[in-house]
Design a protein around this motif. Structure first.
Motif, PDB file in Angstrom:
ATOM      1  N   SER A  75       7.584  30.474 -13.904  1.00 43.81           N
ATOM      2  CA  SER A  75       6.484  29.591 -14.308  1.00 43.81           C
ATOM      3  C   SER A  75       5.579  30.274 -15.334  1.00 43.81           C
ATOM      4  CB  SER A  75       5.670  29.152 -13.089  1.00 43.81           C
ATOM      5  OG  SER A  75       5.049  30.261 -12.464  1.00 43.81           O
ATOM      6  N   GLU A  76       5.307  31.559 -15.141  1.00 43.37           N
ATOM      7  CA  GLU A  76       4.474  32.296 -16.086  1.00 43.37           C
ATOM      8  C   GLU A  76       5.208  32.533 -17.398  1.00 43.37           C
ATOM      9  OE1 GLU A  76       1.274  33.162 -15.969  1.00 43.37           O
ATOM     10  OE2 GLU A  76       1.215  31.938 -14.147  1.00 43.37           O
ATOM     11  N   ALA A  77       6.499  32.849 -17.299  1.00 38.68           N
ATOM     12  CA  ALA A  77       7.296  33.068 -18.510  1.00 38.68           C
ATOM     13  C   ALA A  77       7.350  31.798 -19.361  1.00 38.68           C
ATOM     14  CB  ALA A  77       8.706  33.511 -18.122  1.00 38.68           C
ATOM     15  N   LEU A  78       7.504  30.642 -18.708  1.00 34.25           N
ATOM     16  CA  LEU A  78       7.552  29.371 -19.427  1.00 34.25           C
ATOM     17  C   LEU A  78       6.204  29.051 -20.077  1.00 34.25           C
ATOM     18  CD1 LEU A  78       9.644  27.224 -16.931  1.00 34.25           C
ATOM     19  CD2 LEU A  78      10.303  27.849 -19.260  1.00 34.25           C
ATOM     20  N   LYS A  79       5.142  29.268 -19.335  1.00 31.33           N
ATOM     21  CA  LYS A  79       3.807  28.970 -19.853  1.00 31.33           C
ATOM     22  C   LYS A  79       3.503  29.795 -21.093  1.00 31.33           C
ATOM     23  CE  LYS A  79      -1.050  28.730 -18.423  1.00 31.33           C
ATOM     24  NZ  LYS A  79      -1.994  28.934 -17.286  1.00 31.33           N
ATOM     25  N   GLU A  80       3.817  31.091 -21.042  1.00 34.48           N
ATOM     26  CA  GLU A  80       3.542  31.972 -22.172  1.00 34.48           C
ATOM     27  C   GLU A  80       4.444  31.664 -23.359  1.00 34.48           C
ATOM     28  OE1 GLU A  80       3.740  36.054 -21.038  1.00 34.48           O
ATOM     29  OE2 GLU A  80       2.261  35.842 -19.413  1.00 34.48           O
ATOM     30  N   ALA A  81       5.727  31.480 -23.105  1.00 27.78           N
ATOM     31  CA  ALA A  81       6.692  31.298 -24.193  1.00 27.78           C
ATOM     32  C   ALA A  81       6.532  29.968 -24.917  1.00 27.78           C
ATOM     33  CB  ALA A  81       8.107  31.424 -23.641  1.00 27.78           C
ATOM     34  N   THR A  82       6.027  28.947 -24.207  1.00 26.40           N
ATOM     35  CA  THR A  82       5.928  27.607 -24.818  1.00 26.40           C
ATOM     36  C   THR A  82       4.516  27.269 -25.300  1.00 26.40           C
ATOM     37  OG1 THR A  82       5.525  26.564 -22.651  1.00 26.40           O
ATOM     38  CG2 THR A  82       7.822  26.738 -23.392  1.00 26.40           C
ATOM     39  N   LYS A  83       3.602  28.214 -25.206  1.00 26.32           N
ATOM     40  CA  LYS A  83       2.214  27.922 -25.569  1.00 26.32           C
ATOM     41  C   LYS A  83       2.103  27.419 -27.007  1.00 26.32           C
ATOM     42  CE  LYS A  83      -2.418  29.927 -25.795  1.00 26.32           C
ATOM     43  NZ  LYS A  83      -3.256  31.136 -25.581  1.00 26.32           N
ATOM     44  N   GLU A  84       2.721  28.124 -27.936  1.00 23.52           N
ATOM     45  CA  GLU A  84       2.604  27.759 -29.354  1.00 23.52           C
ATOM     46  C   GLU A  84       3.251  26.410 -29.648  1.00 23.52           C
ATOM     47  OE1 GLU A  84       3.923  29.457 -33.769  1.00 23.52           O
ATOM     48  OE2 GLU A  84       3.947  30.782 -32.019  1.00 23.52           O
ATOM     49  N   VAL A  85       4.470  26.201 -29.164  1.00 27.89           N
ATOM     50  CA  VAL A  85       5.176  24.951 -29.452  1.00 27.89           C
ATOM     51  C   VAL A  85       4.528  23.792 -28.707  1.00 27.89           C
ATOM     52  CG1 VAL A  85       6.915  25.145 -27.619  1.00 27.89           C
ATOM     53  CG2 VAL A  85       7.491  24.002 -29.759  1.00 27.89           C
ATOM     54  N   HIS A  86       3.907  24.070 -27.562  1.00 24.86           N
ATOM     55  CA  HIS A  86       3.157  23.046 -26.831  1.00 24.86           C
ATOM     56  C   HIS A  86       1.989  22.553 -27.677  1.00 24.86           C
ATOM     57  CE1 HIS A  86       1.246  21.827 -22.696  1.00 24.86           C
ATOM     58  NE2 HIS A  86       1.274  20.836 -23.564  1.00 24.86           N
ATOM     59  N   GLU A  87       1.286  23.477 -28.288  1.00 22.25           N
ATOM     60  CA  GLU A  87       0.163  23.111 -29.157  1.00 22.25           C
ATOM     61  C   GLU A  87       0.642  22.320 -30.372  1.00 22.25           C
ATOM     62  OE1 GLU A  87      -1.783  26.766 -30.077  1.00 22.25           O
ATOM     63  OE2 GLU A  87      -2.736  26.960 -28.098  1.00 22.25           O
ATOM     64  N   GLN A  88       1.800  22.679 -30.886  1.00 19.60           N
ATOM     65  CA  GLN A  88       2.365  21.928 -32.018  1.00 19.60           C
ATOM     66  C   GLN A  88       2.635  20.482 -31.626  1.00 19.60           C
ATOM     67  OE1 GLN A  88       5.829  23.944 -33.575  1.00 19.60           O
ATOM     68  NE2 GLN A  88       4.767  25.899 -33.738  1.00 19.60           N
ATOM     69  N   ALA A  89       3.160  20.283 -30.437  1.00 23.96           N
ATOM     70  CA  ALA A  89       3.436  18.921 -29.963  1.00 23.96           C
ATOM     71  C   ALA A  89       2.149  18.121 -29.828  1.00 23.96           C
ATOM     72  CB  ALA A  89       4.172  18.978 -28.630  1.00 23.96           C
ATOM     73  N   GLU A  90       1.108  18.756 -29.285  1.00 22.69           N
ATOM     74  CA  GLU A  90      -0.169  18.065 -29.111  1.00 22.69           C
ATOM     75  C   GLU A  90      -0.837  17.734 -30.436  1.00 22.69           C
ATOM     76  OE1 GLU A  90      -2.367  20.718 -26.625  1.00 22.69           O
ATOM     77  OE2 GLU A  90      -1.692  19.748 -24.774  1.00 22.69           O
ATOM     78  N   ASN A  91      -0.492  18.484 -31.484  1.00 16.60           N
ATOM     79  CA  ASN A  91      -1.129  18.292 -32.784  1.00 16.60           C
ATOM     80  C   ASN A  91      -0.298  17.475 -33.763  1.00 16.60           C
ATOM     81  OD1 ASN A  91      -3.793  19.758 -32.799  1.00 16.60           O
ATOM     82  ND2 ASN A  91      -2.483  21.413 -32.102  1.00 16.60           N
TER      83      ASN A  91
END
Length: 289
Positions: free
Chosen positions: A10-26
């Motif tokens: 869960s922590e590995a996923l949260k850290e690794a996808t932070k940047e691409v998650h923000e891209q999706a939101e933007n």
């Protein structure tokens, strides 16, 4: 002996996808949605795309419900969205909704990836379930309120079933349970790495889907009064059916008002225009003889 993961999944996923998650939101689509700038046609396109995605995800989840890596995070009663999306699509399109929606290119690419993963790399379904379901449980609740207000949908929930999770009594506690299950999945470090990479790919597929939706929305060109003109594709699929919901009725009424505004406003003016047209027709006929 296989190497154990050095970090909780869960922590590995949260850290690794932070940047691409923000891209999706933007993406433009999501930014407009979050600002409450969502129209009925846009919301219907969004739900239609999600229908195809969740149908594929849940078909493959069912296929792999006994897979030792995926089984611990298989919660069909609590999380499945397909039935809710079908209910929403019937509300907006009516009983013929299956013939009126379309799976566009980016959505089909997403669907194809889900089927590939489910059939050949089922442990990677963990990444797609994490991306979609935990996102729905979190940000999806905000989008529900925005959609209800922007589209003036009934407070009783019609048209918003996708955002409702009747099987989850406490969202925060359920998310904690889900993450705890993820952290105990039987896997080695190599498998965890593949799941993390697949989660990033899942976000990228969502970004492509949002960008595609924005392109489809942009096909409607602004008219003189600033309203969007529906592209021929949607006019064809909607046909001449009566609206099946309050939201569709409002949209239909606005379109009818625009058409009525183009007609002469008084009977006298209509008669004058008719006489002028008749006189012109006669004159042209005489000239051509």
């Amino acid at each position: 002996m296989a190497e154990r993961p050095a970090q909780d999944l869960s922590e590995a996923l949260k850290e690794a996808t932070k940047e691409v998650h923000e891209q999706a939101e933007n993406t433009q689509f999501m930014k407009s949605f979050q600002k409450g700038q969502v129209l009925l046609r846009e919301f219907k396109l969004y739900l239609a795309s999600l229908h195809y995605v969740y149908s594929a995800l849940e078909e493959e989840s069912e296929r792999n419900k006994d897979n030792p890596v995926y089984a611990p995070v298989y919660f069909p009663a609590e999380l499945n969205r397909s039935a809710a999306l079908e209910k929403d699509l019937e509300y907006f399109y009516g009983p013929t909704w299956r013939r009126e929606i379309q799976c566009h290119e980016a959505t089909q690419k997403y669907v194809d990836r889900l089927h590939h993963v489910g059939q050949y790399e089922p442990e990677l379904l963990v990444a797609h379930a994490y991306t979609r379901y935990l996102g729905d449980l979190s940000g999806g609740q905000i989008l529900r309120k925005i959609a209800q207000k922007s589209l003036n949908l009934p407070k009783t929930g019609e048209g918003l079933a996708f955002f409702e999770f009747p099987g989850v009594t406490n969202i925060s506690k359920f998310k904690q349970l889900y993450r705890a299950r993820m952290n105990t999945l039987p896997m080695d470090a190599a498998t965890e790495k593949r799941i993390v990479e697949e989660a990033k790919k899942s976000f990228l597929l969502n970004i492509e889907l949002f960008e595609e939706l924005q392109r489809l929305i942009s096909q409607g060109k602004p008219s003189v009064n600033g309203s969007a003109v529906l592209p021929k594709l949607e006019l064809h699929t909607r046909g001449i059916n009566r609206p099946h919901s309050p939201a569709a009725a409002v949209e239909n009424e606005r379109t009818q008002m625009q058409h009525n505004d183009m007609l002469p406003s008084t009977p006298l003016l209509r008669w004058v225009l008719a006489l002028i047209f008749l006189g012109t027709t006669v004159a042209v006929g005489l000239y051509s003889m």
